[in-house]
Each structure stands twice: as C-alpha cells, then as structure tokens.
Design a protein around this motif. Structure first.
Motif: not given
Length: 439
Positions: A26-39, A261-266
């Motif tokens: 539950d603490a990483y929901m934004d991370l899961w959303d980002d991965l989901q948007s990248r399929q 943005k840093f984690i997204e690019e990494l």
C-alpha cells in the motif's frame, strides 16, 4: 496484483516484486501506477510465499524488484544462486535496502561488488536535511541533482528531474575497479553514516566508516550480457509519501520532490526501456565497388560502414555519437580509427558510421571489430572476419625501388665481366715461346 499488457521493455513485461509483507504494497501505489501506465505485468509476493524465477531453464519473469530489506531467508524455491543465474540469463534486478538490512540482501549485493554499511546505520546530514521528514533526527537528506547526480544522461538525465531527491536509508559503496558499476546518486559532502540501535539516538561506538561523497545512495551495474541491476539504499524514496512530499531544506525555498521522476527514469533504464543499442547492418567493400569481396589483398583501400539504432520511448531511433571506433585486429590491433557519422535527415531510421582506410601490408585472417562500451548504454560488439591475401607472383611490380642496390650490384657485375673478358681476349698481350735444342 497482475497488470496484463505488452510492456515497452525490450526484455518483456513480466515483473516479480518481493516484499517483506504484502501489506507493505500500500505504501507504493504510485509506483505500481507508473509501472501499469508503462504496461508491465506485476506480480507481488511476500518472502513467505514460495516462488521460482525459472522453470525448465526458462525465465518465468523478466524483471525482479526486491523491496524486502528485512528478509532473513529467501522464499522457498529461490536463493542467491538463482538470482545470480537470473541475471546471467538476461533478467533485470532492482534492489532497495534500508537501515534494517539483513544479511540475505547484503550477501546478494556482494555478488555484484556492492557493499552496504552495517545494519542499523543511517545516512545523516545536519545541513542538508528536510525540515519536515527529517526534522527530528536529520535522517532525510535533500540531495541536489545538479551536483550529486551522475552526468550520464542515458541513465537519469539531470534536466528531466524537477527538484532535489529525498533520501532516507543506508549507505553503500561500490568497487572502483569494477568498470561495470556506475554511481548514479551520492551524498553531500556534509553527510555521514552513523549507527543507531533499534531506532534509538544512542551514540555509536566507532567513527563513521564512510562519509561525504564516498557514500553511494543509488548505483547501477550493467553485466556483460547487458542485464541491468540497480541498488538503492532506501525503500522510502520509492514510497508515495516521498513521491509527493515537497523538499524543504533550511534556508531555501520549498521545491517539488524529484523522487517520482527519478525513480521513473531509473526503472526505465533498469528494465531496458531506454539506452539499448542494436547493430542493424554492417557493410564493407573496396573503394569504387558495392559488394563485399571474398577476400582482400594487402594494401587495398576499403570502406567500412556500421548502422546503429537506439531504443527509447517504445521505438527505435537513430543513434548519434562521435566516439565509435573501428579496429582491424589479428591478435593485436593493426589499425584503430574513429568512424565518422553520416549526417541524419528526417528519413533516417538508423545512425550510420563509416570510414575509409588502407589495409596493412600483412596477410592473414583479420577481424573488423567495433567494441563500443559506454556507461548507460548496452554494449555493442560487432565482429566481422575477413581474409587478407598477399599478392600473387604476377601481381608484384617488375621493378621495385627498394631493390635498387641489388639491381646496381648485378649490373656492375655484368659490366665488370664484359671488361674482364675484353681485356683477357683482346688486350694485346704478347707471348714468346722459347725452344731449346737438345745437346
């Protein structure tokens, strides 16, 4: 949780996430959303659930996220050897640690020349701490991306990060002699790693083992098979709280956090969504010809051309560089020359690099080799084997300048013979024959 789709990663969408407890997800929901948007197809597992990374020598997952720093033992069906084998088979791994890091993750990181600090140590900074998240213990460090972020834009481009990075976690160091490792984010000069026991503010019993810029916060490694591994000293920097929290350092204005943005690019780099190179075509031929010959002759003048493409944003694009080199090798390089890039236009789909050179005066089996290895980009190793033959006996020139002394010597011997013969035969020498009578 399964997000079934076609990922933009070159290696595939299947992603396994290991957590200490599924409630931590539950603490990483934004991370899961980002991965989901990248399929990506994300599968969550806790460390108590049996899991296997491969079956029948085939990978079951393409990427592995280890967000379980407290893990004391691997899940059933998984161990350190299987993780290393997963990387050897081309899988990508992201490891996030914390101050409560156990020996399981510590021993895994050592397989890749990464050494985390002792357990219950934390990175502190009394000058660059966040006034909200780190006001009590100064353990949330505000890291300026302009001075403490790697300049390798292929991994994380500085210009795309909207603000400083918030970090709370454990320090680590990398082996400087390992050229496969790259330090991405490091601590400010005033930071140090200090020990606390179970969260108490007790004094440490020894000096800090690492401090200042020697503290690596985020590091990456690209294996020789182009598999990628990322090491983060903080699980907090991936959480929703740090994604959305503003960075507020003492004496400075509030600015948005650059964590998301840093984690997204990494993760894009780690999962091979960018920075991947591919050799599209290789051509070589004699100057003035179009087709590659069966073999070359020594001292032939030839043209070598290689076409490279770079993958990012879900598509292949022309690759641009000014340091791609060609080597002509037979045991040792005989020729090394920098390739020139053909100017790109709107119709270009690949980056084309070419050069014209004269082959050496040495016959044998040679290799046209392009060995391009740069931080953040997949390694390019292109080898083309060709044969270089000597001249046939009727292809050599009738007279060569290097043999003039021998020509002169032979001519002088002939002239000398003629003079000697003339003098000997017709030189006018008289002979008298004396006769004696017997008594």
């Amino acid at each position: 949780m399964a997000l079934v789709a076609s990922a933009t990663s070159l290696t595939g969408p299947r992603t396994l996430v290991l957590l200490d407890n599924l409630d931590d997800a539950d603490a990483y929901m934004d991370l899961w959303d980002d991965l989901q948007s990248r399929q990506f197809n994300v599968t969550l597992h806790d460390v108590k659930t049996p899991v296997s990374l491969s079956k029948y020598d085939q990978r079951l997952f393409d990427h592995l996220l280890i967000l379980a720093p407290k893990m004391t033992a691997y899940p059933t069906g998984m161990n350190a050897k299987s993780v290393v084998g997963f990387v050897a088979e081309g899988g990508n791994v992201l490891v996030a640690a914390s101050s409560e890091l156990g020996n399981t993750i510590r021993e895994l990181s050592r397989e890749f020349d990464v050494e985390f600090d002792n357990r219950y140590t934390t990175v502190y900074d009394h000058f660059n701490y966040d006034q909200d998240l780190g006001k009590d213990r100064h353990d949330t460090v505000v890291v300026n991306t302009g001075t403490h972020l790697s300049t390798v834009d292929a991994i994380v481009p500085q210009k795309d990060i909207p603000g400083p990075i918030l970090f709370r976690g454990i320090a680590h160091s990398i082996n400087p002699s390992n050229s496969l490792l790259t330090k991405v984010l490091w601590a400010p000069q005033e930071a140090y790693s200090w020990e606390t026991q179970d969260g108490d503010n007790e004094s440490a019993n020894q000096d800090p083992s690492v401090s200042g810029k020697d503290i690596s916060l985020v590091s990456v490694m690209q294996a020789r098979n182009n598999a990628r591994i990322a090491f983060l000293g903080s699980t907090d920097m991936l959480t929703d709280r740090y994604f959305s929290a503003p960075a507020k350092k003492h004496g400075e204005k509030i600015s948005p956090s650059g964590n998301r943005k840093f984690i997204e690019e990494l993760t894009k780099w780690t999962f091979q969504e960018k920075g991947a190179l591919d050799v599209v075509a290789v051509q070589h031929h004699k100057v003035g010809e179009e087709e590659a010959p069966a073999h070359y002759r020594i001292k032939d003048t030839m043209t070598y051309t290689i076409s490279l493409a770079e993958y990012h944003d879900g598509e292949w694009h022309p690759f641009s560089a000014d340091d791609v080199q060609l080597e002509l090798i037979m045991l040792d390089p005989y020729v090394r020359k920098t390739l020139e890039q053909v100017p790109l236009d709107d119709q270009s789909t690949v980056g084309t690099f070419t050069t014209t050179l004269q082959l050496p005066d040495q016959y044998g089996v040679f290799k046209f080799a392009v060995n391009y290895k740069r931080p953040g980009l997949t390694y390019v190793e292109s080898v083309t084997t060709v044969g270089i033959h000597p001249f046939r006996h009727d292809q050599y020139p009738r007279f060569i300048s290097q043999a003039k002394p021998y020509y002169t010597s032979a001519a002088s011997m002939g002239v000398g013979l003629l003079i000697f013969s003339f003098v000997y035969l017709w030189g006018g020498l008289e002979s008298t024959v004396k006769t004696t009578k017997k008594a």
